[in-house]
Structure formats: C-alpha cells, structure tokens
Design an enzyme around this catalytic site. Structure first.
Site, PDB file in Angstrom:
ATOM      1  CB  CYS A 111      -0.950  -0.007   1.186  1.00 42.88           C
ATOM      2  SG  CYS A 111      -1.959  -1.486   1.236  1.00 42.88           S
ATOM      3  CG  HIS A 156      -3.282   3.080   2.208  1.00 44.43           C
ATOM      4  ND1 HIS A 156      -3.819   2.731   0.986  1.00 44.43           N
ATOM      5  CD2 HIS A 156      -3.330   1.963   2.976  1.00 44.43           C
ATOM      6  CE1 HIS A 156      -4.164   1.459   1.022  1.00 44.43           C
ATOM      7  NE2 HIS A 156      -3.871   0.967   2.206  1.00 44.43           N
ATOM      8  CG  ASN A 178      -6.729  -1.268   1.472  1.00 47.39           C
ATOM      9  OD1 ASN A 178      -6.032  -0.920   0.517  1.00 47.39           O
ATOM     10  ND2 ASN A 178      -6.207  -1.693   2.607  1.00 47.39           N
TER      11      ASN A 178
HETATM   12  C1  LIG Z   1      -9.990  -5.038  10.212  1.00 40.59           C
HETATM   13  C2  LIG Z   1     -10.509  -4.025  11.208  1.00 40.59           C
HETATM   14  C3  LIG Z   1     -11.558  -3.138  10.549  1.00 40.59           C
HETATM   15  C4  LIG Z   1     -11.175  -4.763  12.361  1.00 40.59           C
HETATM   16  O1  LIG Z   1     -11.635  -3.837  13.312  1.00 40.59           O
HETATM   17  P1  LIG Z   1     -11.268  -4.029  14.855  1.00 40.59           P
HETATM   18  O2  LIG Z   1     -11.997  -2.999  15.595  1.00 40.59           O
HETATM   19  O3  LIG Z   1      -9.787  -4.045  14.977  1.00 40.59           O
HETATM   20  O4  LIG Z   1     -11.880  -5.434  15.133  1.00 40.59           O
HETATM   21  P2  LIG Z   1     -11.278  -6.594  16.031  1.00 40.59           P
HETATM   22  O5  LIG Z   1     -10.497  -7.504  15.166  1.00 40.59           O
HETATM   23  O6  LIG Z   1     -10.611  -6.014  17.259  1.00 40.59           O
HETATM   24  O7  LIG Z   1     -12.586  -7.286  16.505  1.00 40.59           O
HETATM   25  C5  LIG Z   1     -13.527  -6.630  17.382  1.00 40.59           C
HETATM   26  C6  LIG Z   1     -14.732  -7.498  17.527  1.00 40.59           C
HETATM   27  O8  LIG Z   1     -15.450  -7.528  16.267  1.00 40.59           O
HETATM   28  C7  LIG Z   1     -15.571  -8.879  15.824  1.00 40.59           C
HETATM   29  N1  LIG Z   1     -15.412  -8.897  14.389  1.00 40.59           N
HETATM   30  C8  LIG Z   1     -14.288  -9.054  13.641  1.00 40.59           C
HETATM   31  N2  LIG Z   1     -14.582  -8.979  12.342  1.00 40.59           N
HETATM   32  C9  LIG Z   1     -15.894  -8.778  12.263  1.00 40.59           C
HETATM   33  C10 LIG Z   1     -16.779  -8.610  11.195  1.00 40.59           C
HETATM   34  N3  LIG Z   1     -16.367  -8.636   9.917  1.00 40.59           N
HETATM   35  N4  LIG Z   1     -18.075  -8.401  11.463  1.00 40.59           N
HETATM   36  C11 LIG Z   1     -18.533  -8.359  12.737  1.00 40.59           C
HETATM   37  N5  LIG Z   1     -17.734  -8.510  13.794  1.00 40.59           N
HETATM   38  C12 LIG Z   1     -16.438  -8.717  13.563  1.00 40.59           C
HETATM   39  C13 LIG Z   1     -14.475  -9.642  16.516  1.00 40.59           C
HETATM   40  O9  LIG Z   1     -14.811 -11.012  16.642  1.00 40.59           O
HETATM   41  C14 LIG Z   1     -14.404  -8.953  17.860  1.00 40.59           C
HETATM   42  O10 LIG Z   1     -15.444  -9.436  18.670  1.00 40.59           O
HETATM   43  P3  LIG Z   1     -15.239  -9.637  20.257  1.00 40.59           P
HETATM   44  O11 LIG Z   1     -14.956  -8.253  20.773  1.00 40.59           O
HETATM   45  O12 LIG Z   1     -16.535 -10.208  20.687  1.00 40.59           O
HETATM   46  O13 LIG Z   1     -14.062 -10.545  20.387  1.00 40.59           O
HETATM   47  C15 LIG Z   1      -9.381  -3.159  11.753  1.00 40.59           C
HETATM   48  O14 LIG Z   1      -8.554  -3.914  12.598  1.00 40.59           O
HETATM   49  C16 LIG Z   1      -8.527  -2.563  10.681  1.00 40.59           C
HETATM   50  O15 LIG Z   1      -8.983  -1.787   9.867  1.00 40.59           O
HETATM   51  N6  LIG Z   1      -7.218  -2.849  10.681  1.00 40.59           N
HETATM   52  C17 LIG Z   1      -6.291  -2.302   9.778  1.00 40.59           C
HETATM   53  C18 LIG Z   1      -6.632  -2.745   8.402  1.00 40.59           C
HETATM   54  C19 LIG Z   1      -5.739  -2.166   7.401  1.00 40.59           C
HETATM   55  O16 LIG Z   1      -5.619  -0.987   7.344  1.00 40.59           O
HETATM   56  N7  LIG Z   1      -5.139  -3.034   6.631  1.00 40.59           N
HETATM   57  C20 LIG Z   1      -4.390  -2.721   5.524  1.00 40.59           C
HETATM   58  C21 LIG Z   1      -3.260  -1.875   5.822  1.00 40.59           C
HETATM   59  S1  LIG Z   1      -2.626  -1.527   4.328  1.00 40.59           S
END
Ligand SMILES: CC(C)(COP(=O)(O)OP(=O)(O)OC[C@H]1O[C@@H](n2cnc3c(N)ncnc32)[C@H](O)[C@@H]1OP(=O)(O)O)[C@@H](O)C(=O)NCCC(=O)NCCS
EC number: 2.3.1.180
Length: 332
Positions: A122, A257, A288
């Site tokens: 990215c 990004h 993304n």
């Molecule tokens: C992927 C992303 C949106 C997830 O959001 P988050 O707030 O970190 O979510 P978490 O993984 O901590 O999960 C939080 C809760 O949501 C749940 N969850 C995870 N994915 C889920 C989904 N698609 N739908 C519903 N619930 C979901 C998890 O099970 C967790 O539940 P719990 O609290 O009961 O255990 C976030 O981590 C993110 O954007 N990360 C960076 C991504 C990125 O930029 N990547 C590319 C870089 S180039």
C-alpha cells in the site's frame, strides 16, 4: 579513471496529470455479508466502507492500468511517446515475469520507455513517485508514468471476516515531469520487516496445493496493523511535512492511504489538521485498493472540485512489508 559527463536532468519534478479507473461492478456490503457473519452497520462503523469495485475478466491489471494511464496522459497534456519510464506498483499481477509494465508501455505507445514493476504494498504509489522524481532530476527520463493497480478481489478470502469487506480493485496513474520549482517534497519512507507477518499472503505460490488449500489470499492481524498505522504513521506524516518545510496550516489537502476511515480520522486528529484541509475519504466507496488508493483518491478529489490544481497535498501510504512512504506534493 575516465571522467564521466554529469547527467543533465530537470531541476525539480512535479505531478502533471492524474487518471483513475474503477471497475464497472459496484459491490455493496450486502454481497460481502453472504459469506461472513457481520452486518452493514459493523462494516461501516469499523471501516467506513459502504461499497467497493470488483473487476470482471476483461478488467485485468493491464487493461485497468491502460485506462487510468490514458486519462493521466491526457490530463498532463503530453503525448505518450514523450514518456521515458513506466513504473507499475502492484501485488496482484499473477504472472511473475515479464513485468506487466512492459505490456502497458507497449500498448500505450510510449517511446521504448524503461518499464518495470515494483512490489511495495500500500506504499507502492509513494515508492513509485519517489523513483520517478529521481529519474527526472537525474535525467534518465523527461516524463515518467507511475501506476498503482490492484485486483485484490482475486486475493481476498471472502470467508475471512477480518478482510473480506476491506479490499477493492482499481487503477490510478500519474504523469510526473520536469518542474522549475519544487513540487514533490522529500520522501520519508522505510520498512519494518520485523512486522512482515502482520499482513501477508496465506500460502506461497510454490506451496499451494489446489486439492487441499484455499486459493492464496491476503491475511492480516487487523488490530496490530491498525495500532501501527495510527501511532507510527502520524509521526511519518509529520516528518514529511517537516522535510518539506511546511506546517499543517500550509496544507490544502490530505490524501492518506485509504485503508480504514478510523485510521484516517485518527491521523487527522494527531496531526492537528486545521478545518480548511480537505481529507480524502474515497475508502467509503472504493475500499482499500492498496497501491491504487492514493492516485484514485487524488483523481476523485480533483474531479469533484473538492481539491484544485496547485493545491498542496500530503500523501502517505503504508501497508504490507510493513512499508511506508510519505511526501508533500503540489496537485496537478
Ligand atoms: C480489520 C478491522 C476493521 C477490524 O476492526 P477491529 O476494531 O480491529 O476489530 P477486532 O479484530 O478487534 O474485533 C472486534 C470485535 O469484532 C468482531 N469482528 C471481527 N470482524 C468482524 C466482522 N467482519 N463483522 C462483525 N464482527 C467482527 C471480533 O470477533 C471482535 O469481537 P469480540 O470483541 O466479541 O471478540 C481493523 O482492525 C482494521 O482496519 N485494521 C487495519 C486494516 C488495514 O488498514 N489493513 C491494511 C493496511 S494496508
């Protein structure tokens, strides 16, 4: 030792034109929900994403790049034959060799341009832009095309609820050329390979067994990446402003990004960007698109009139590697 002639390049470089291509198929969150246990509300509130584009069979990495590049070349007001370099940043071109850049250069009718692919996730657009600037100032090309292009839908496991909703497809391109004044600031870039496991391909191609394995996909440790982006990338963005000799007050536009709208919000806050700065939020409808995300967002801001030619923009890309690149540019 023979004395060599010094190379004669332009004093500075600038972005002269931008173009984008978004695949025709628009994919709403409802389609993603067919394969994962989630909700439209959760996806919107956790990532900001409402829709993304997925490419069809005809919308190949090369085809999307050619569309975006044609627009960028027209926007720059030059002829394709004047281009001396074609740099393509992608992680989703499936043929290892030759580089897709040579096919794109040929189909665009560029004048035997130097053409090569880079893999910088990215941050790929910033890496390409920095190389292009170097080529122009060093004198090995007058105009360089920098393309960020991805078909991430090919590398998405639609049953993985951590990534299924994040990725999209598209191509963005810019033409970089000579300038009499600085219009691409110093790049602050780097890598943190000790975190390479946080975003990666699930199975290497040479270990993939189609009879037992799912097709290789991109997997990530969402929270770890999120924290890194929020805490470390705001510092890199500030360093790019410092390197360019400007403050947030001098900025017109911020094009980070497009990974997650919450990361964008957090960076805006940490950098204390004033109200007048336009912030790209293309992630809402594009998802993304990795290397394509910054030029696609740039093109959209200019097309909608939210940004204008001559504006000062901070761009920062970050992702798999982990790698990052930030710089300040004058918009075309
Ligand atoms: C992927 C992303 C949106 C997830 O959001 P988050 O707030 O970190 O979510 P978490 O993984 O901590 O999960 C939080 C809760 O949501 C749940 N969850 C995870 N994915 C889920 C989904 N698609 N739908 C519903 N619930 C979901 C998890 O099970 C967790 O539940 P719990 O609290 O009961 O255990 C976030 O981590 C993110 O954007 N990360 C960076 C991504 C990125 O930029 N990547 C590319 C870089 S180039």
């Amino acid at each position: 030792m023979a004395k060599l002639k010094p190379s004669k390049g332009a004093p500075y470089a600038r972005i002269l034109g931008v173009g984008g291509y978004r695949p025709t198929r628009v994919v709403p969150n409802e389609v993603i929900l067919e394969k994962i246990d989630s909700s439209d509300e959760w996806i919107r509130s956790r990532s900001g994403i409402q829709t993304r584009h997925w490419a069809n069979d005809e919308e190949t990495v090369a085809a999307m790049s050619i569309e975006a590049s044609g627009k960028a070349i027209a926007d720059a007001g030059i002829a394709a034959e004047q281009i001396g370099g074609v740099i393509v940043s992608t992680v989703s071109h499936f043929k290892q060799t030759p580089a897709v850049a040579t096919e794109i250069a040929d189909k665009l009718g560029t004048n035997k341009a130097a053409a090569f692919d880079i893999s910088a996730g990215c941050a790929g657009f910033g890496y390409g832009l920095t190389l292009a600037k170097g080529m122009i100032v060093e004198g090995s090309a007058e105009y360089v095309l920098v393309i960020g292009v991805e078909r991430l839908s090919d590398l998405t496991d639609l049953e993985d609820r951590a990534t299924a909703f994040l990725f999209g497809d598209g191509a963005g391109a810019v033409v970089v050329g000579p300038s009499q004044e600085p219009a691409i600031g110093p790049t602050v870039w780097g890598s943190e390979g000790d975190k390479s496991e946080t975003i990666k391909q699930t199975v290497p191609w040479n270990e993939y067994d189609s009879s037992t394995d799912k097709f290789p996909a991109i997997t990530q440790e969402g929270q770890a990446v999120f924290r890194w982006a929020v805490f470390e990338m705001a510092k890199v963005a500030q360093q790019a402003l410092d390197a360019a000799g400007i403050t947030p007050d001098d900025l017109d536009v911020f094009i980070p990004h497009q990974a997650n709208e919450r990361i964008i919000d957090s960076m805006v806050k940490t950098l204390k960007l004033p109200e007048h700065v336009t912030v790209a939020r293309d992630v809402r409808t594009t998802g993304n698109t990795s290397a394509a995300s910054i030029p696609l967002a740039m093109e959209r801001l200019l097309a909608t009139g939210e940004a204008k030619s001559g504006d000062t923009a901070l761009v920062i890309g970050f992702g798999a590697g982990l790698v990052y690149a930030a710089t300040v540019v004058t918009l075309p």
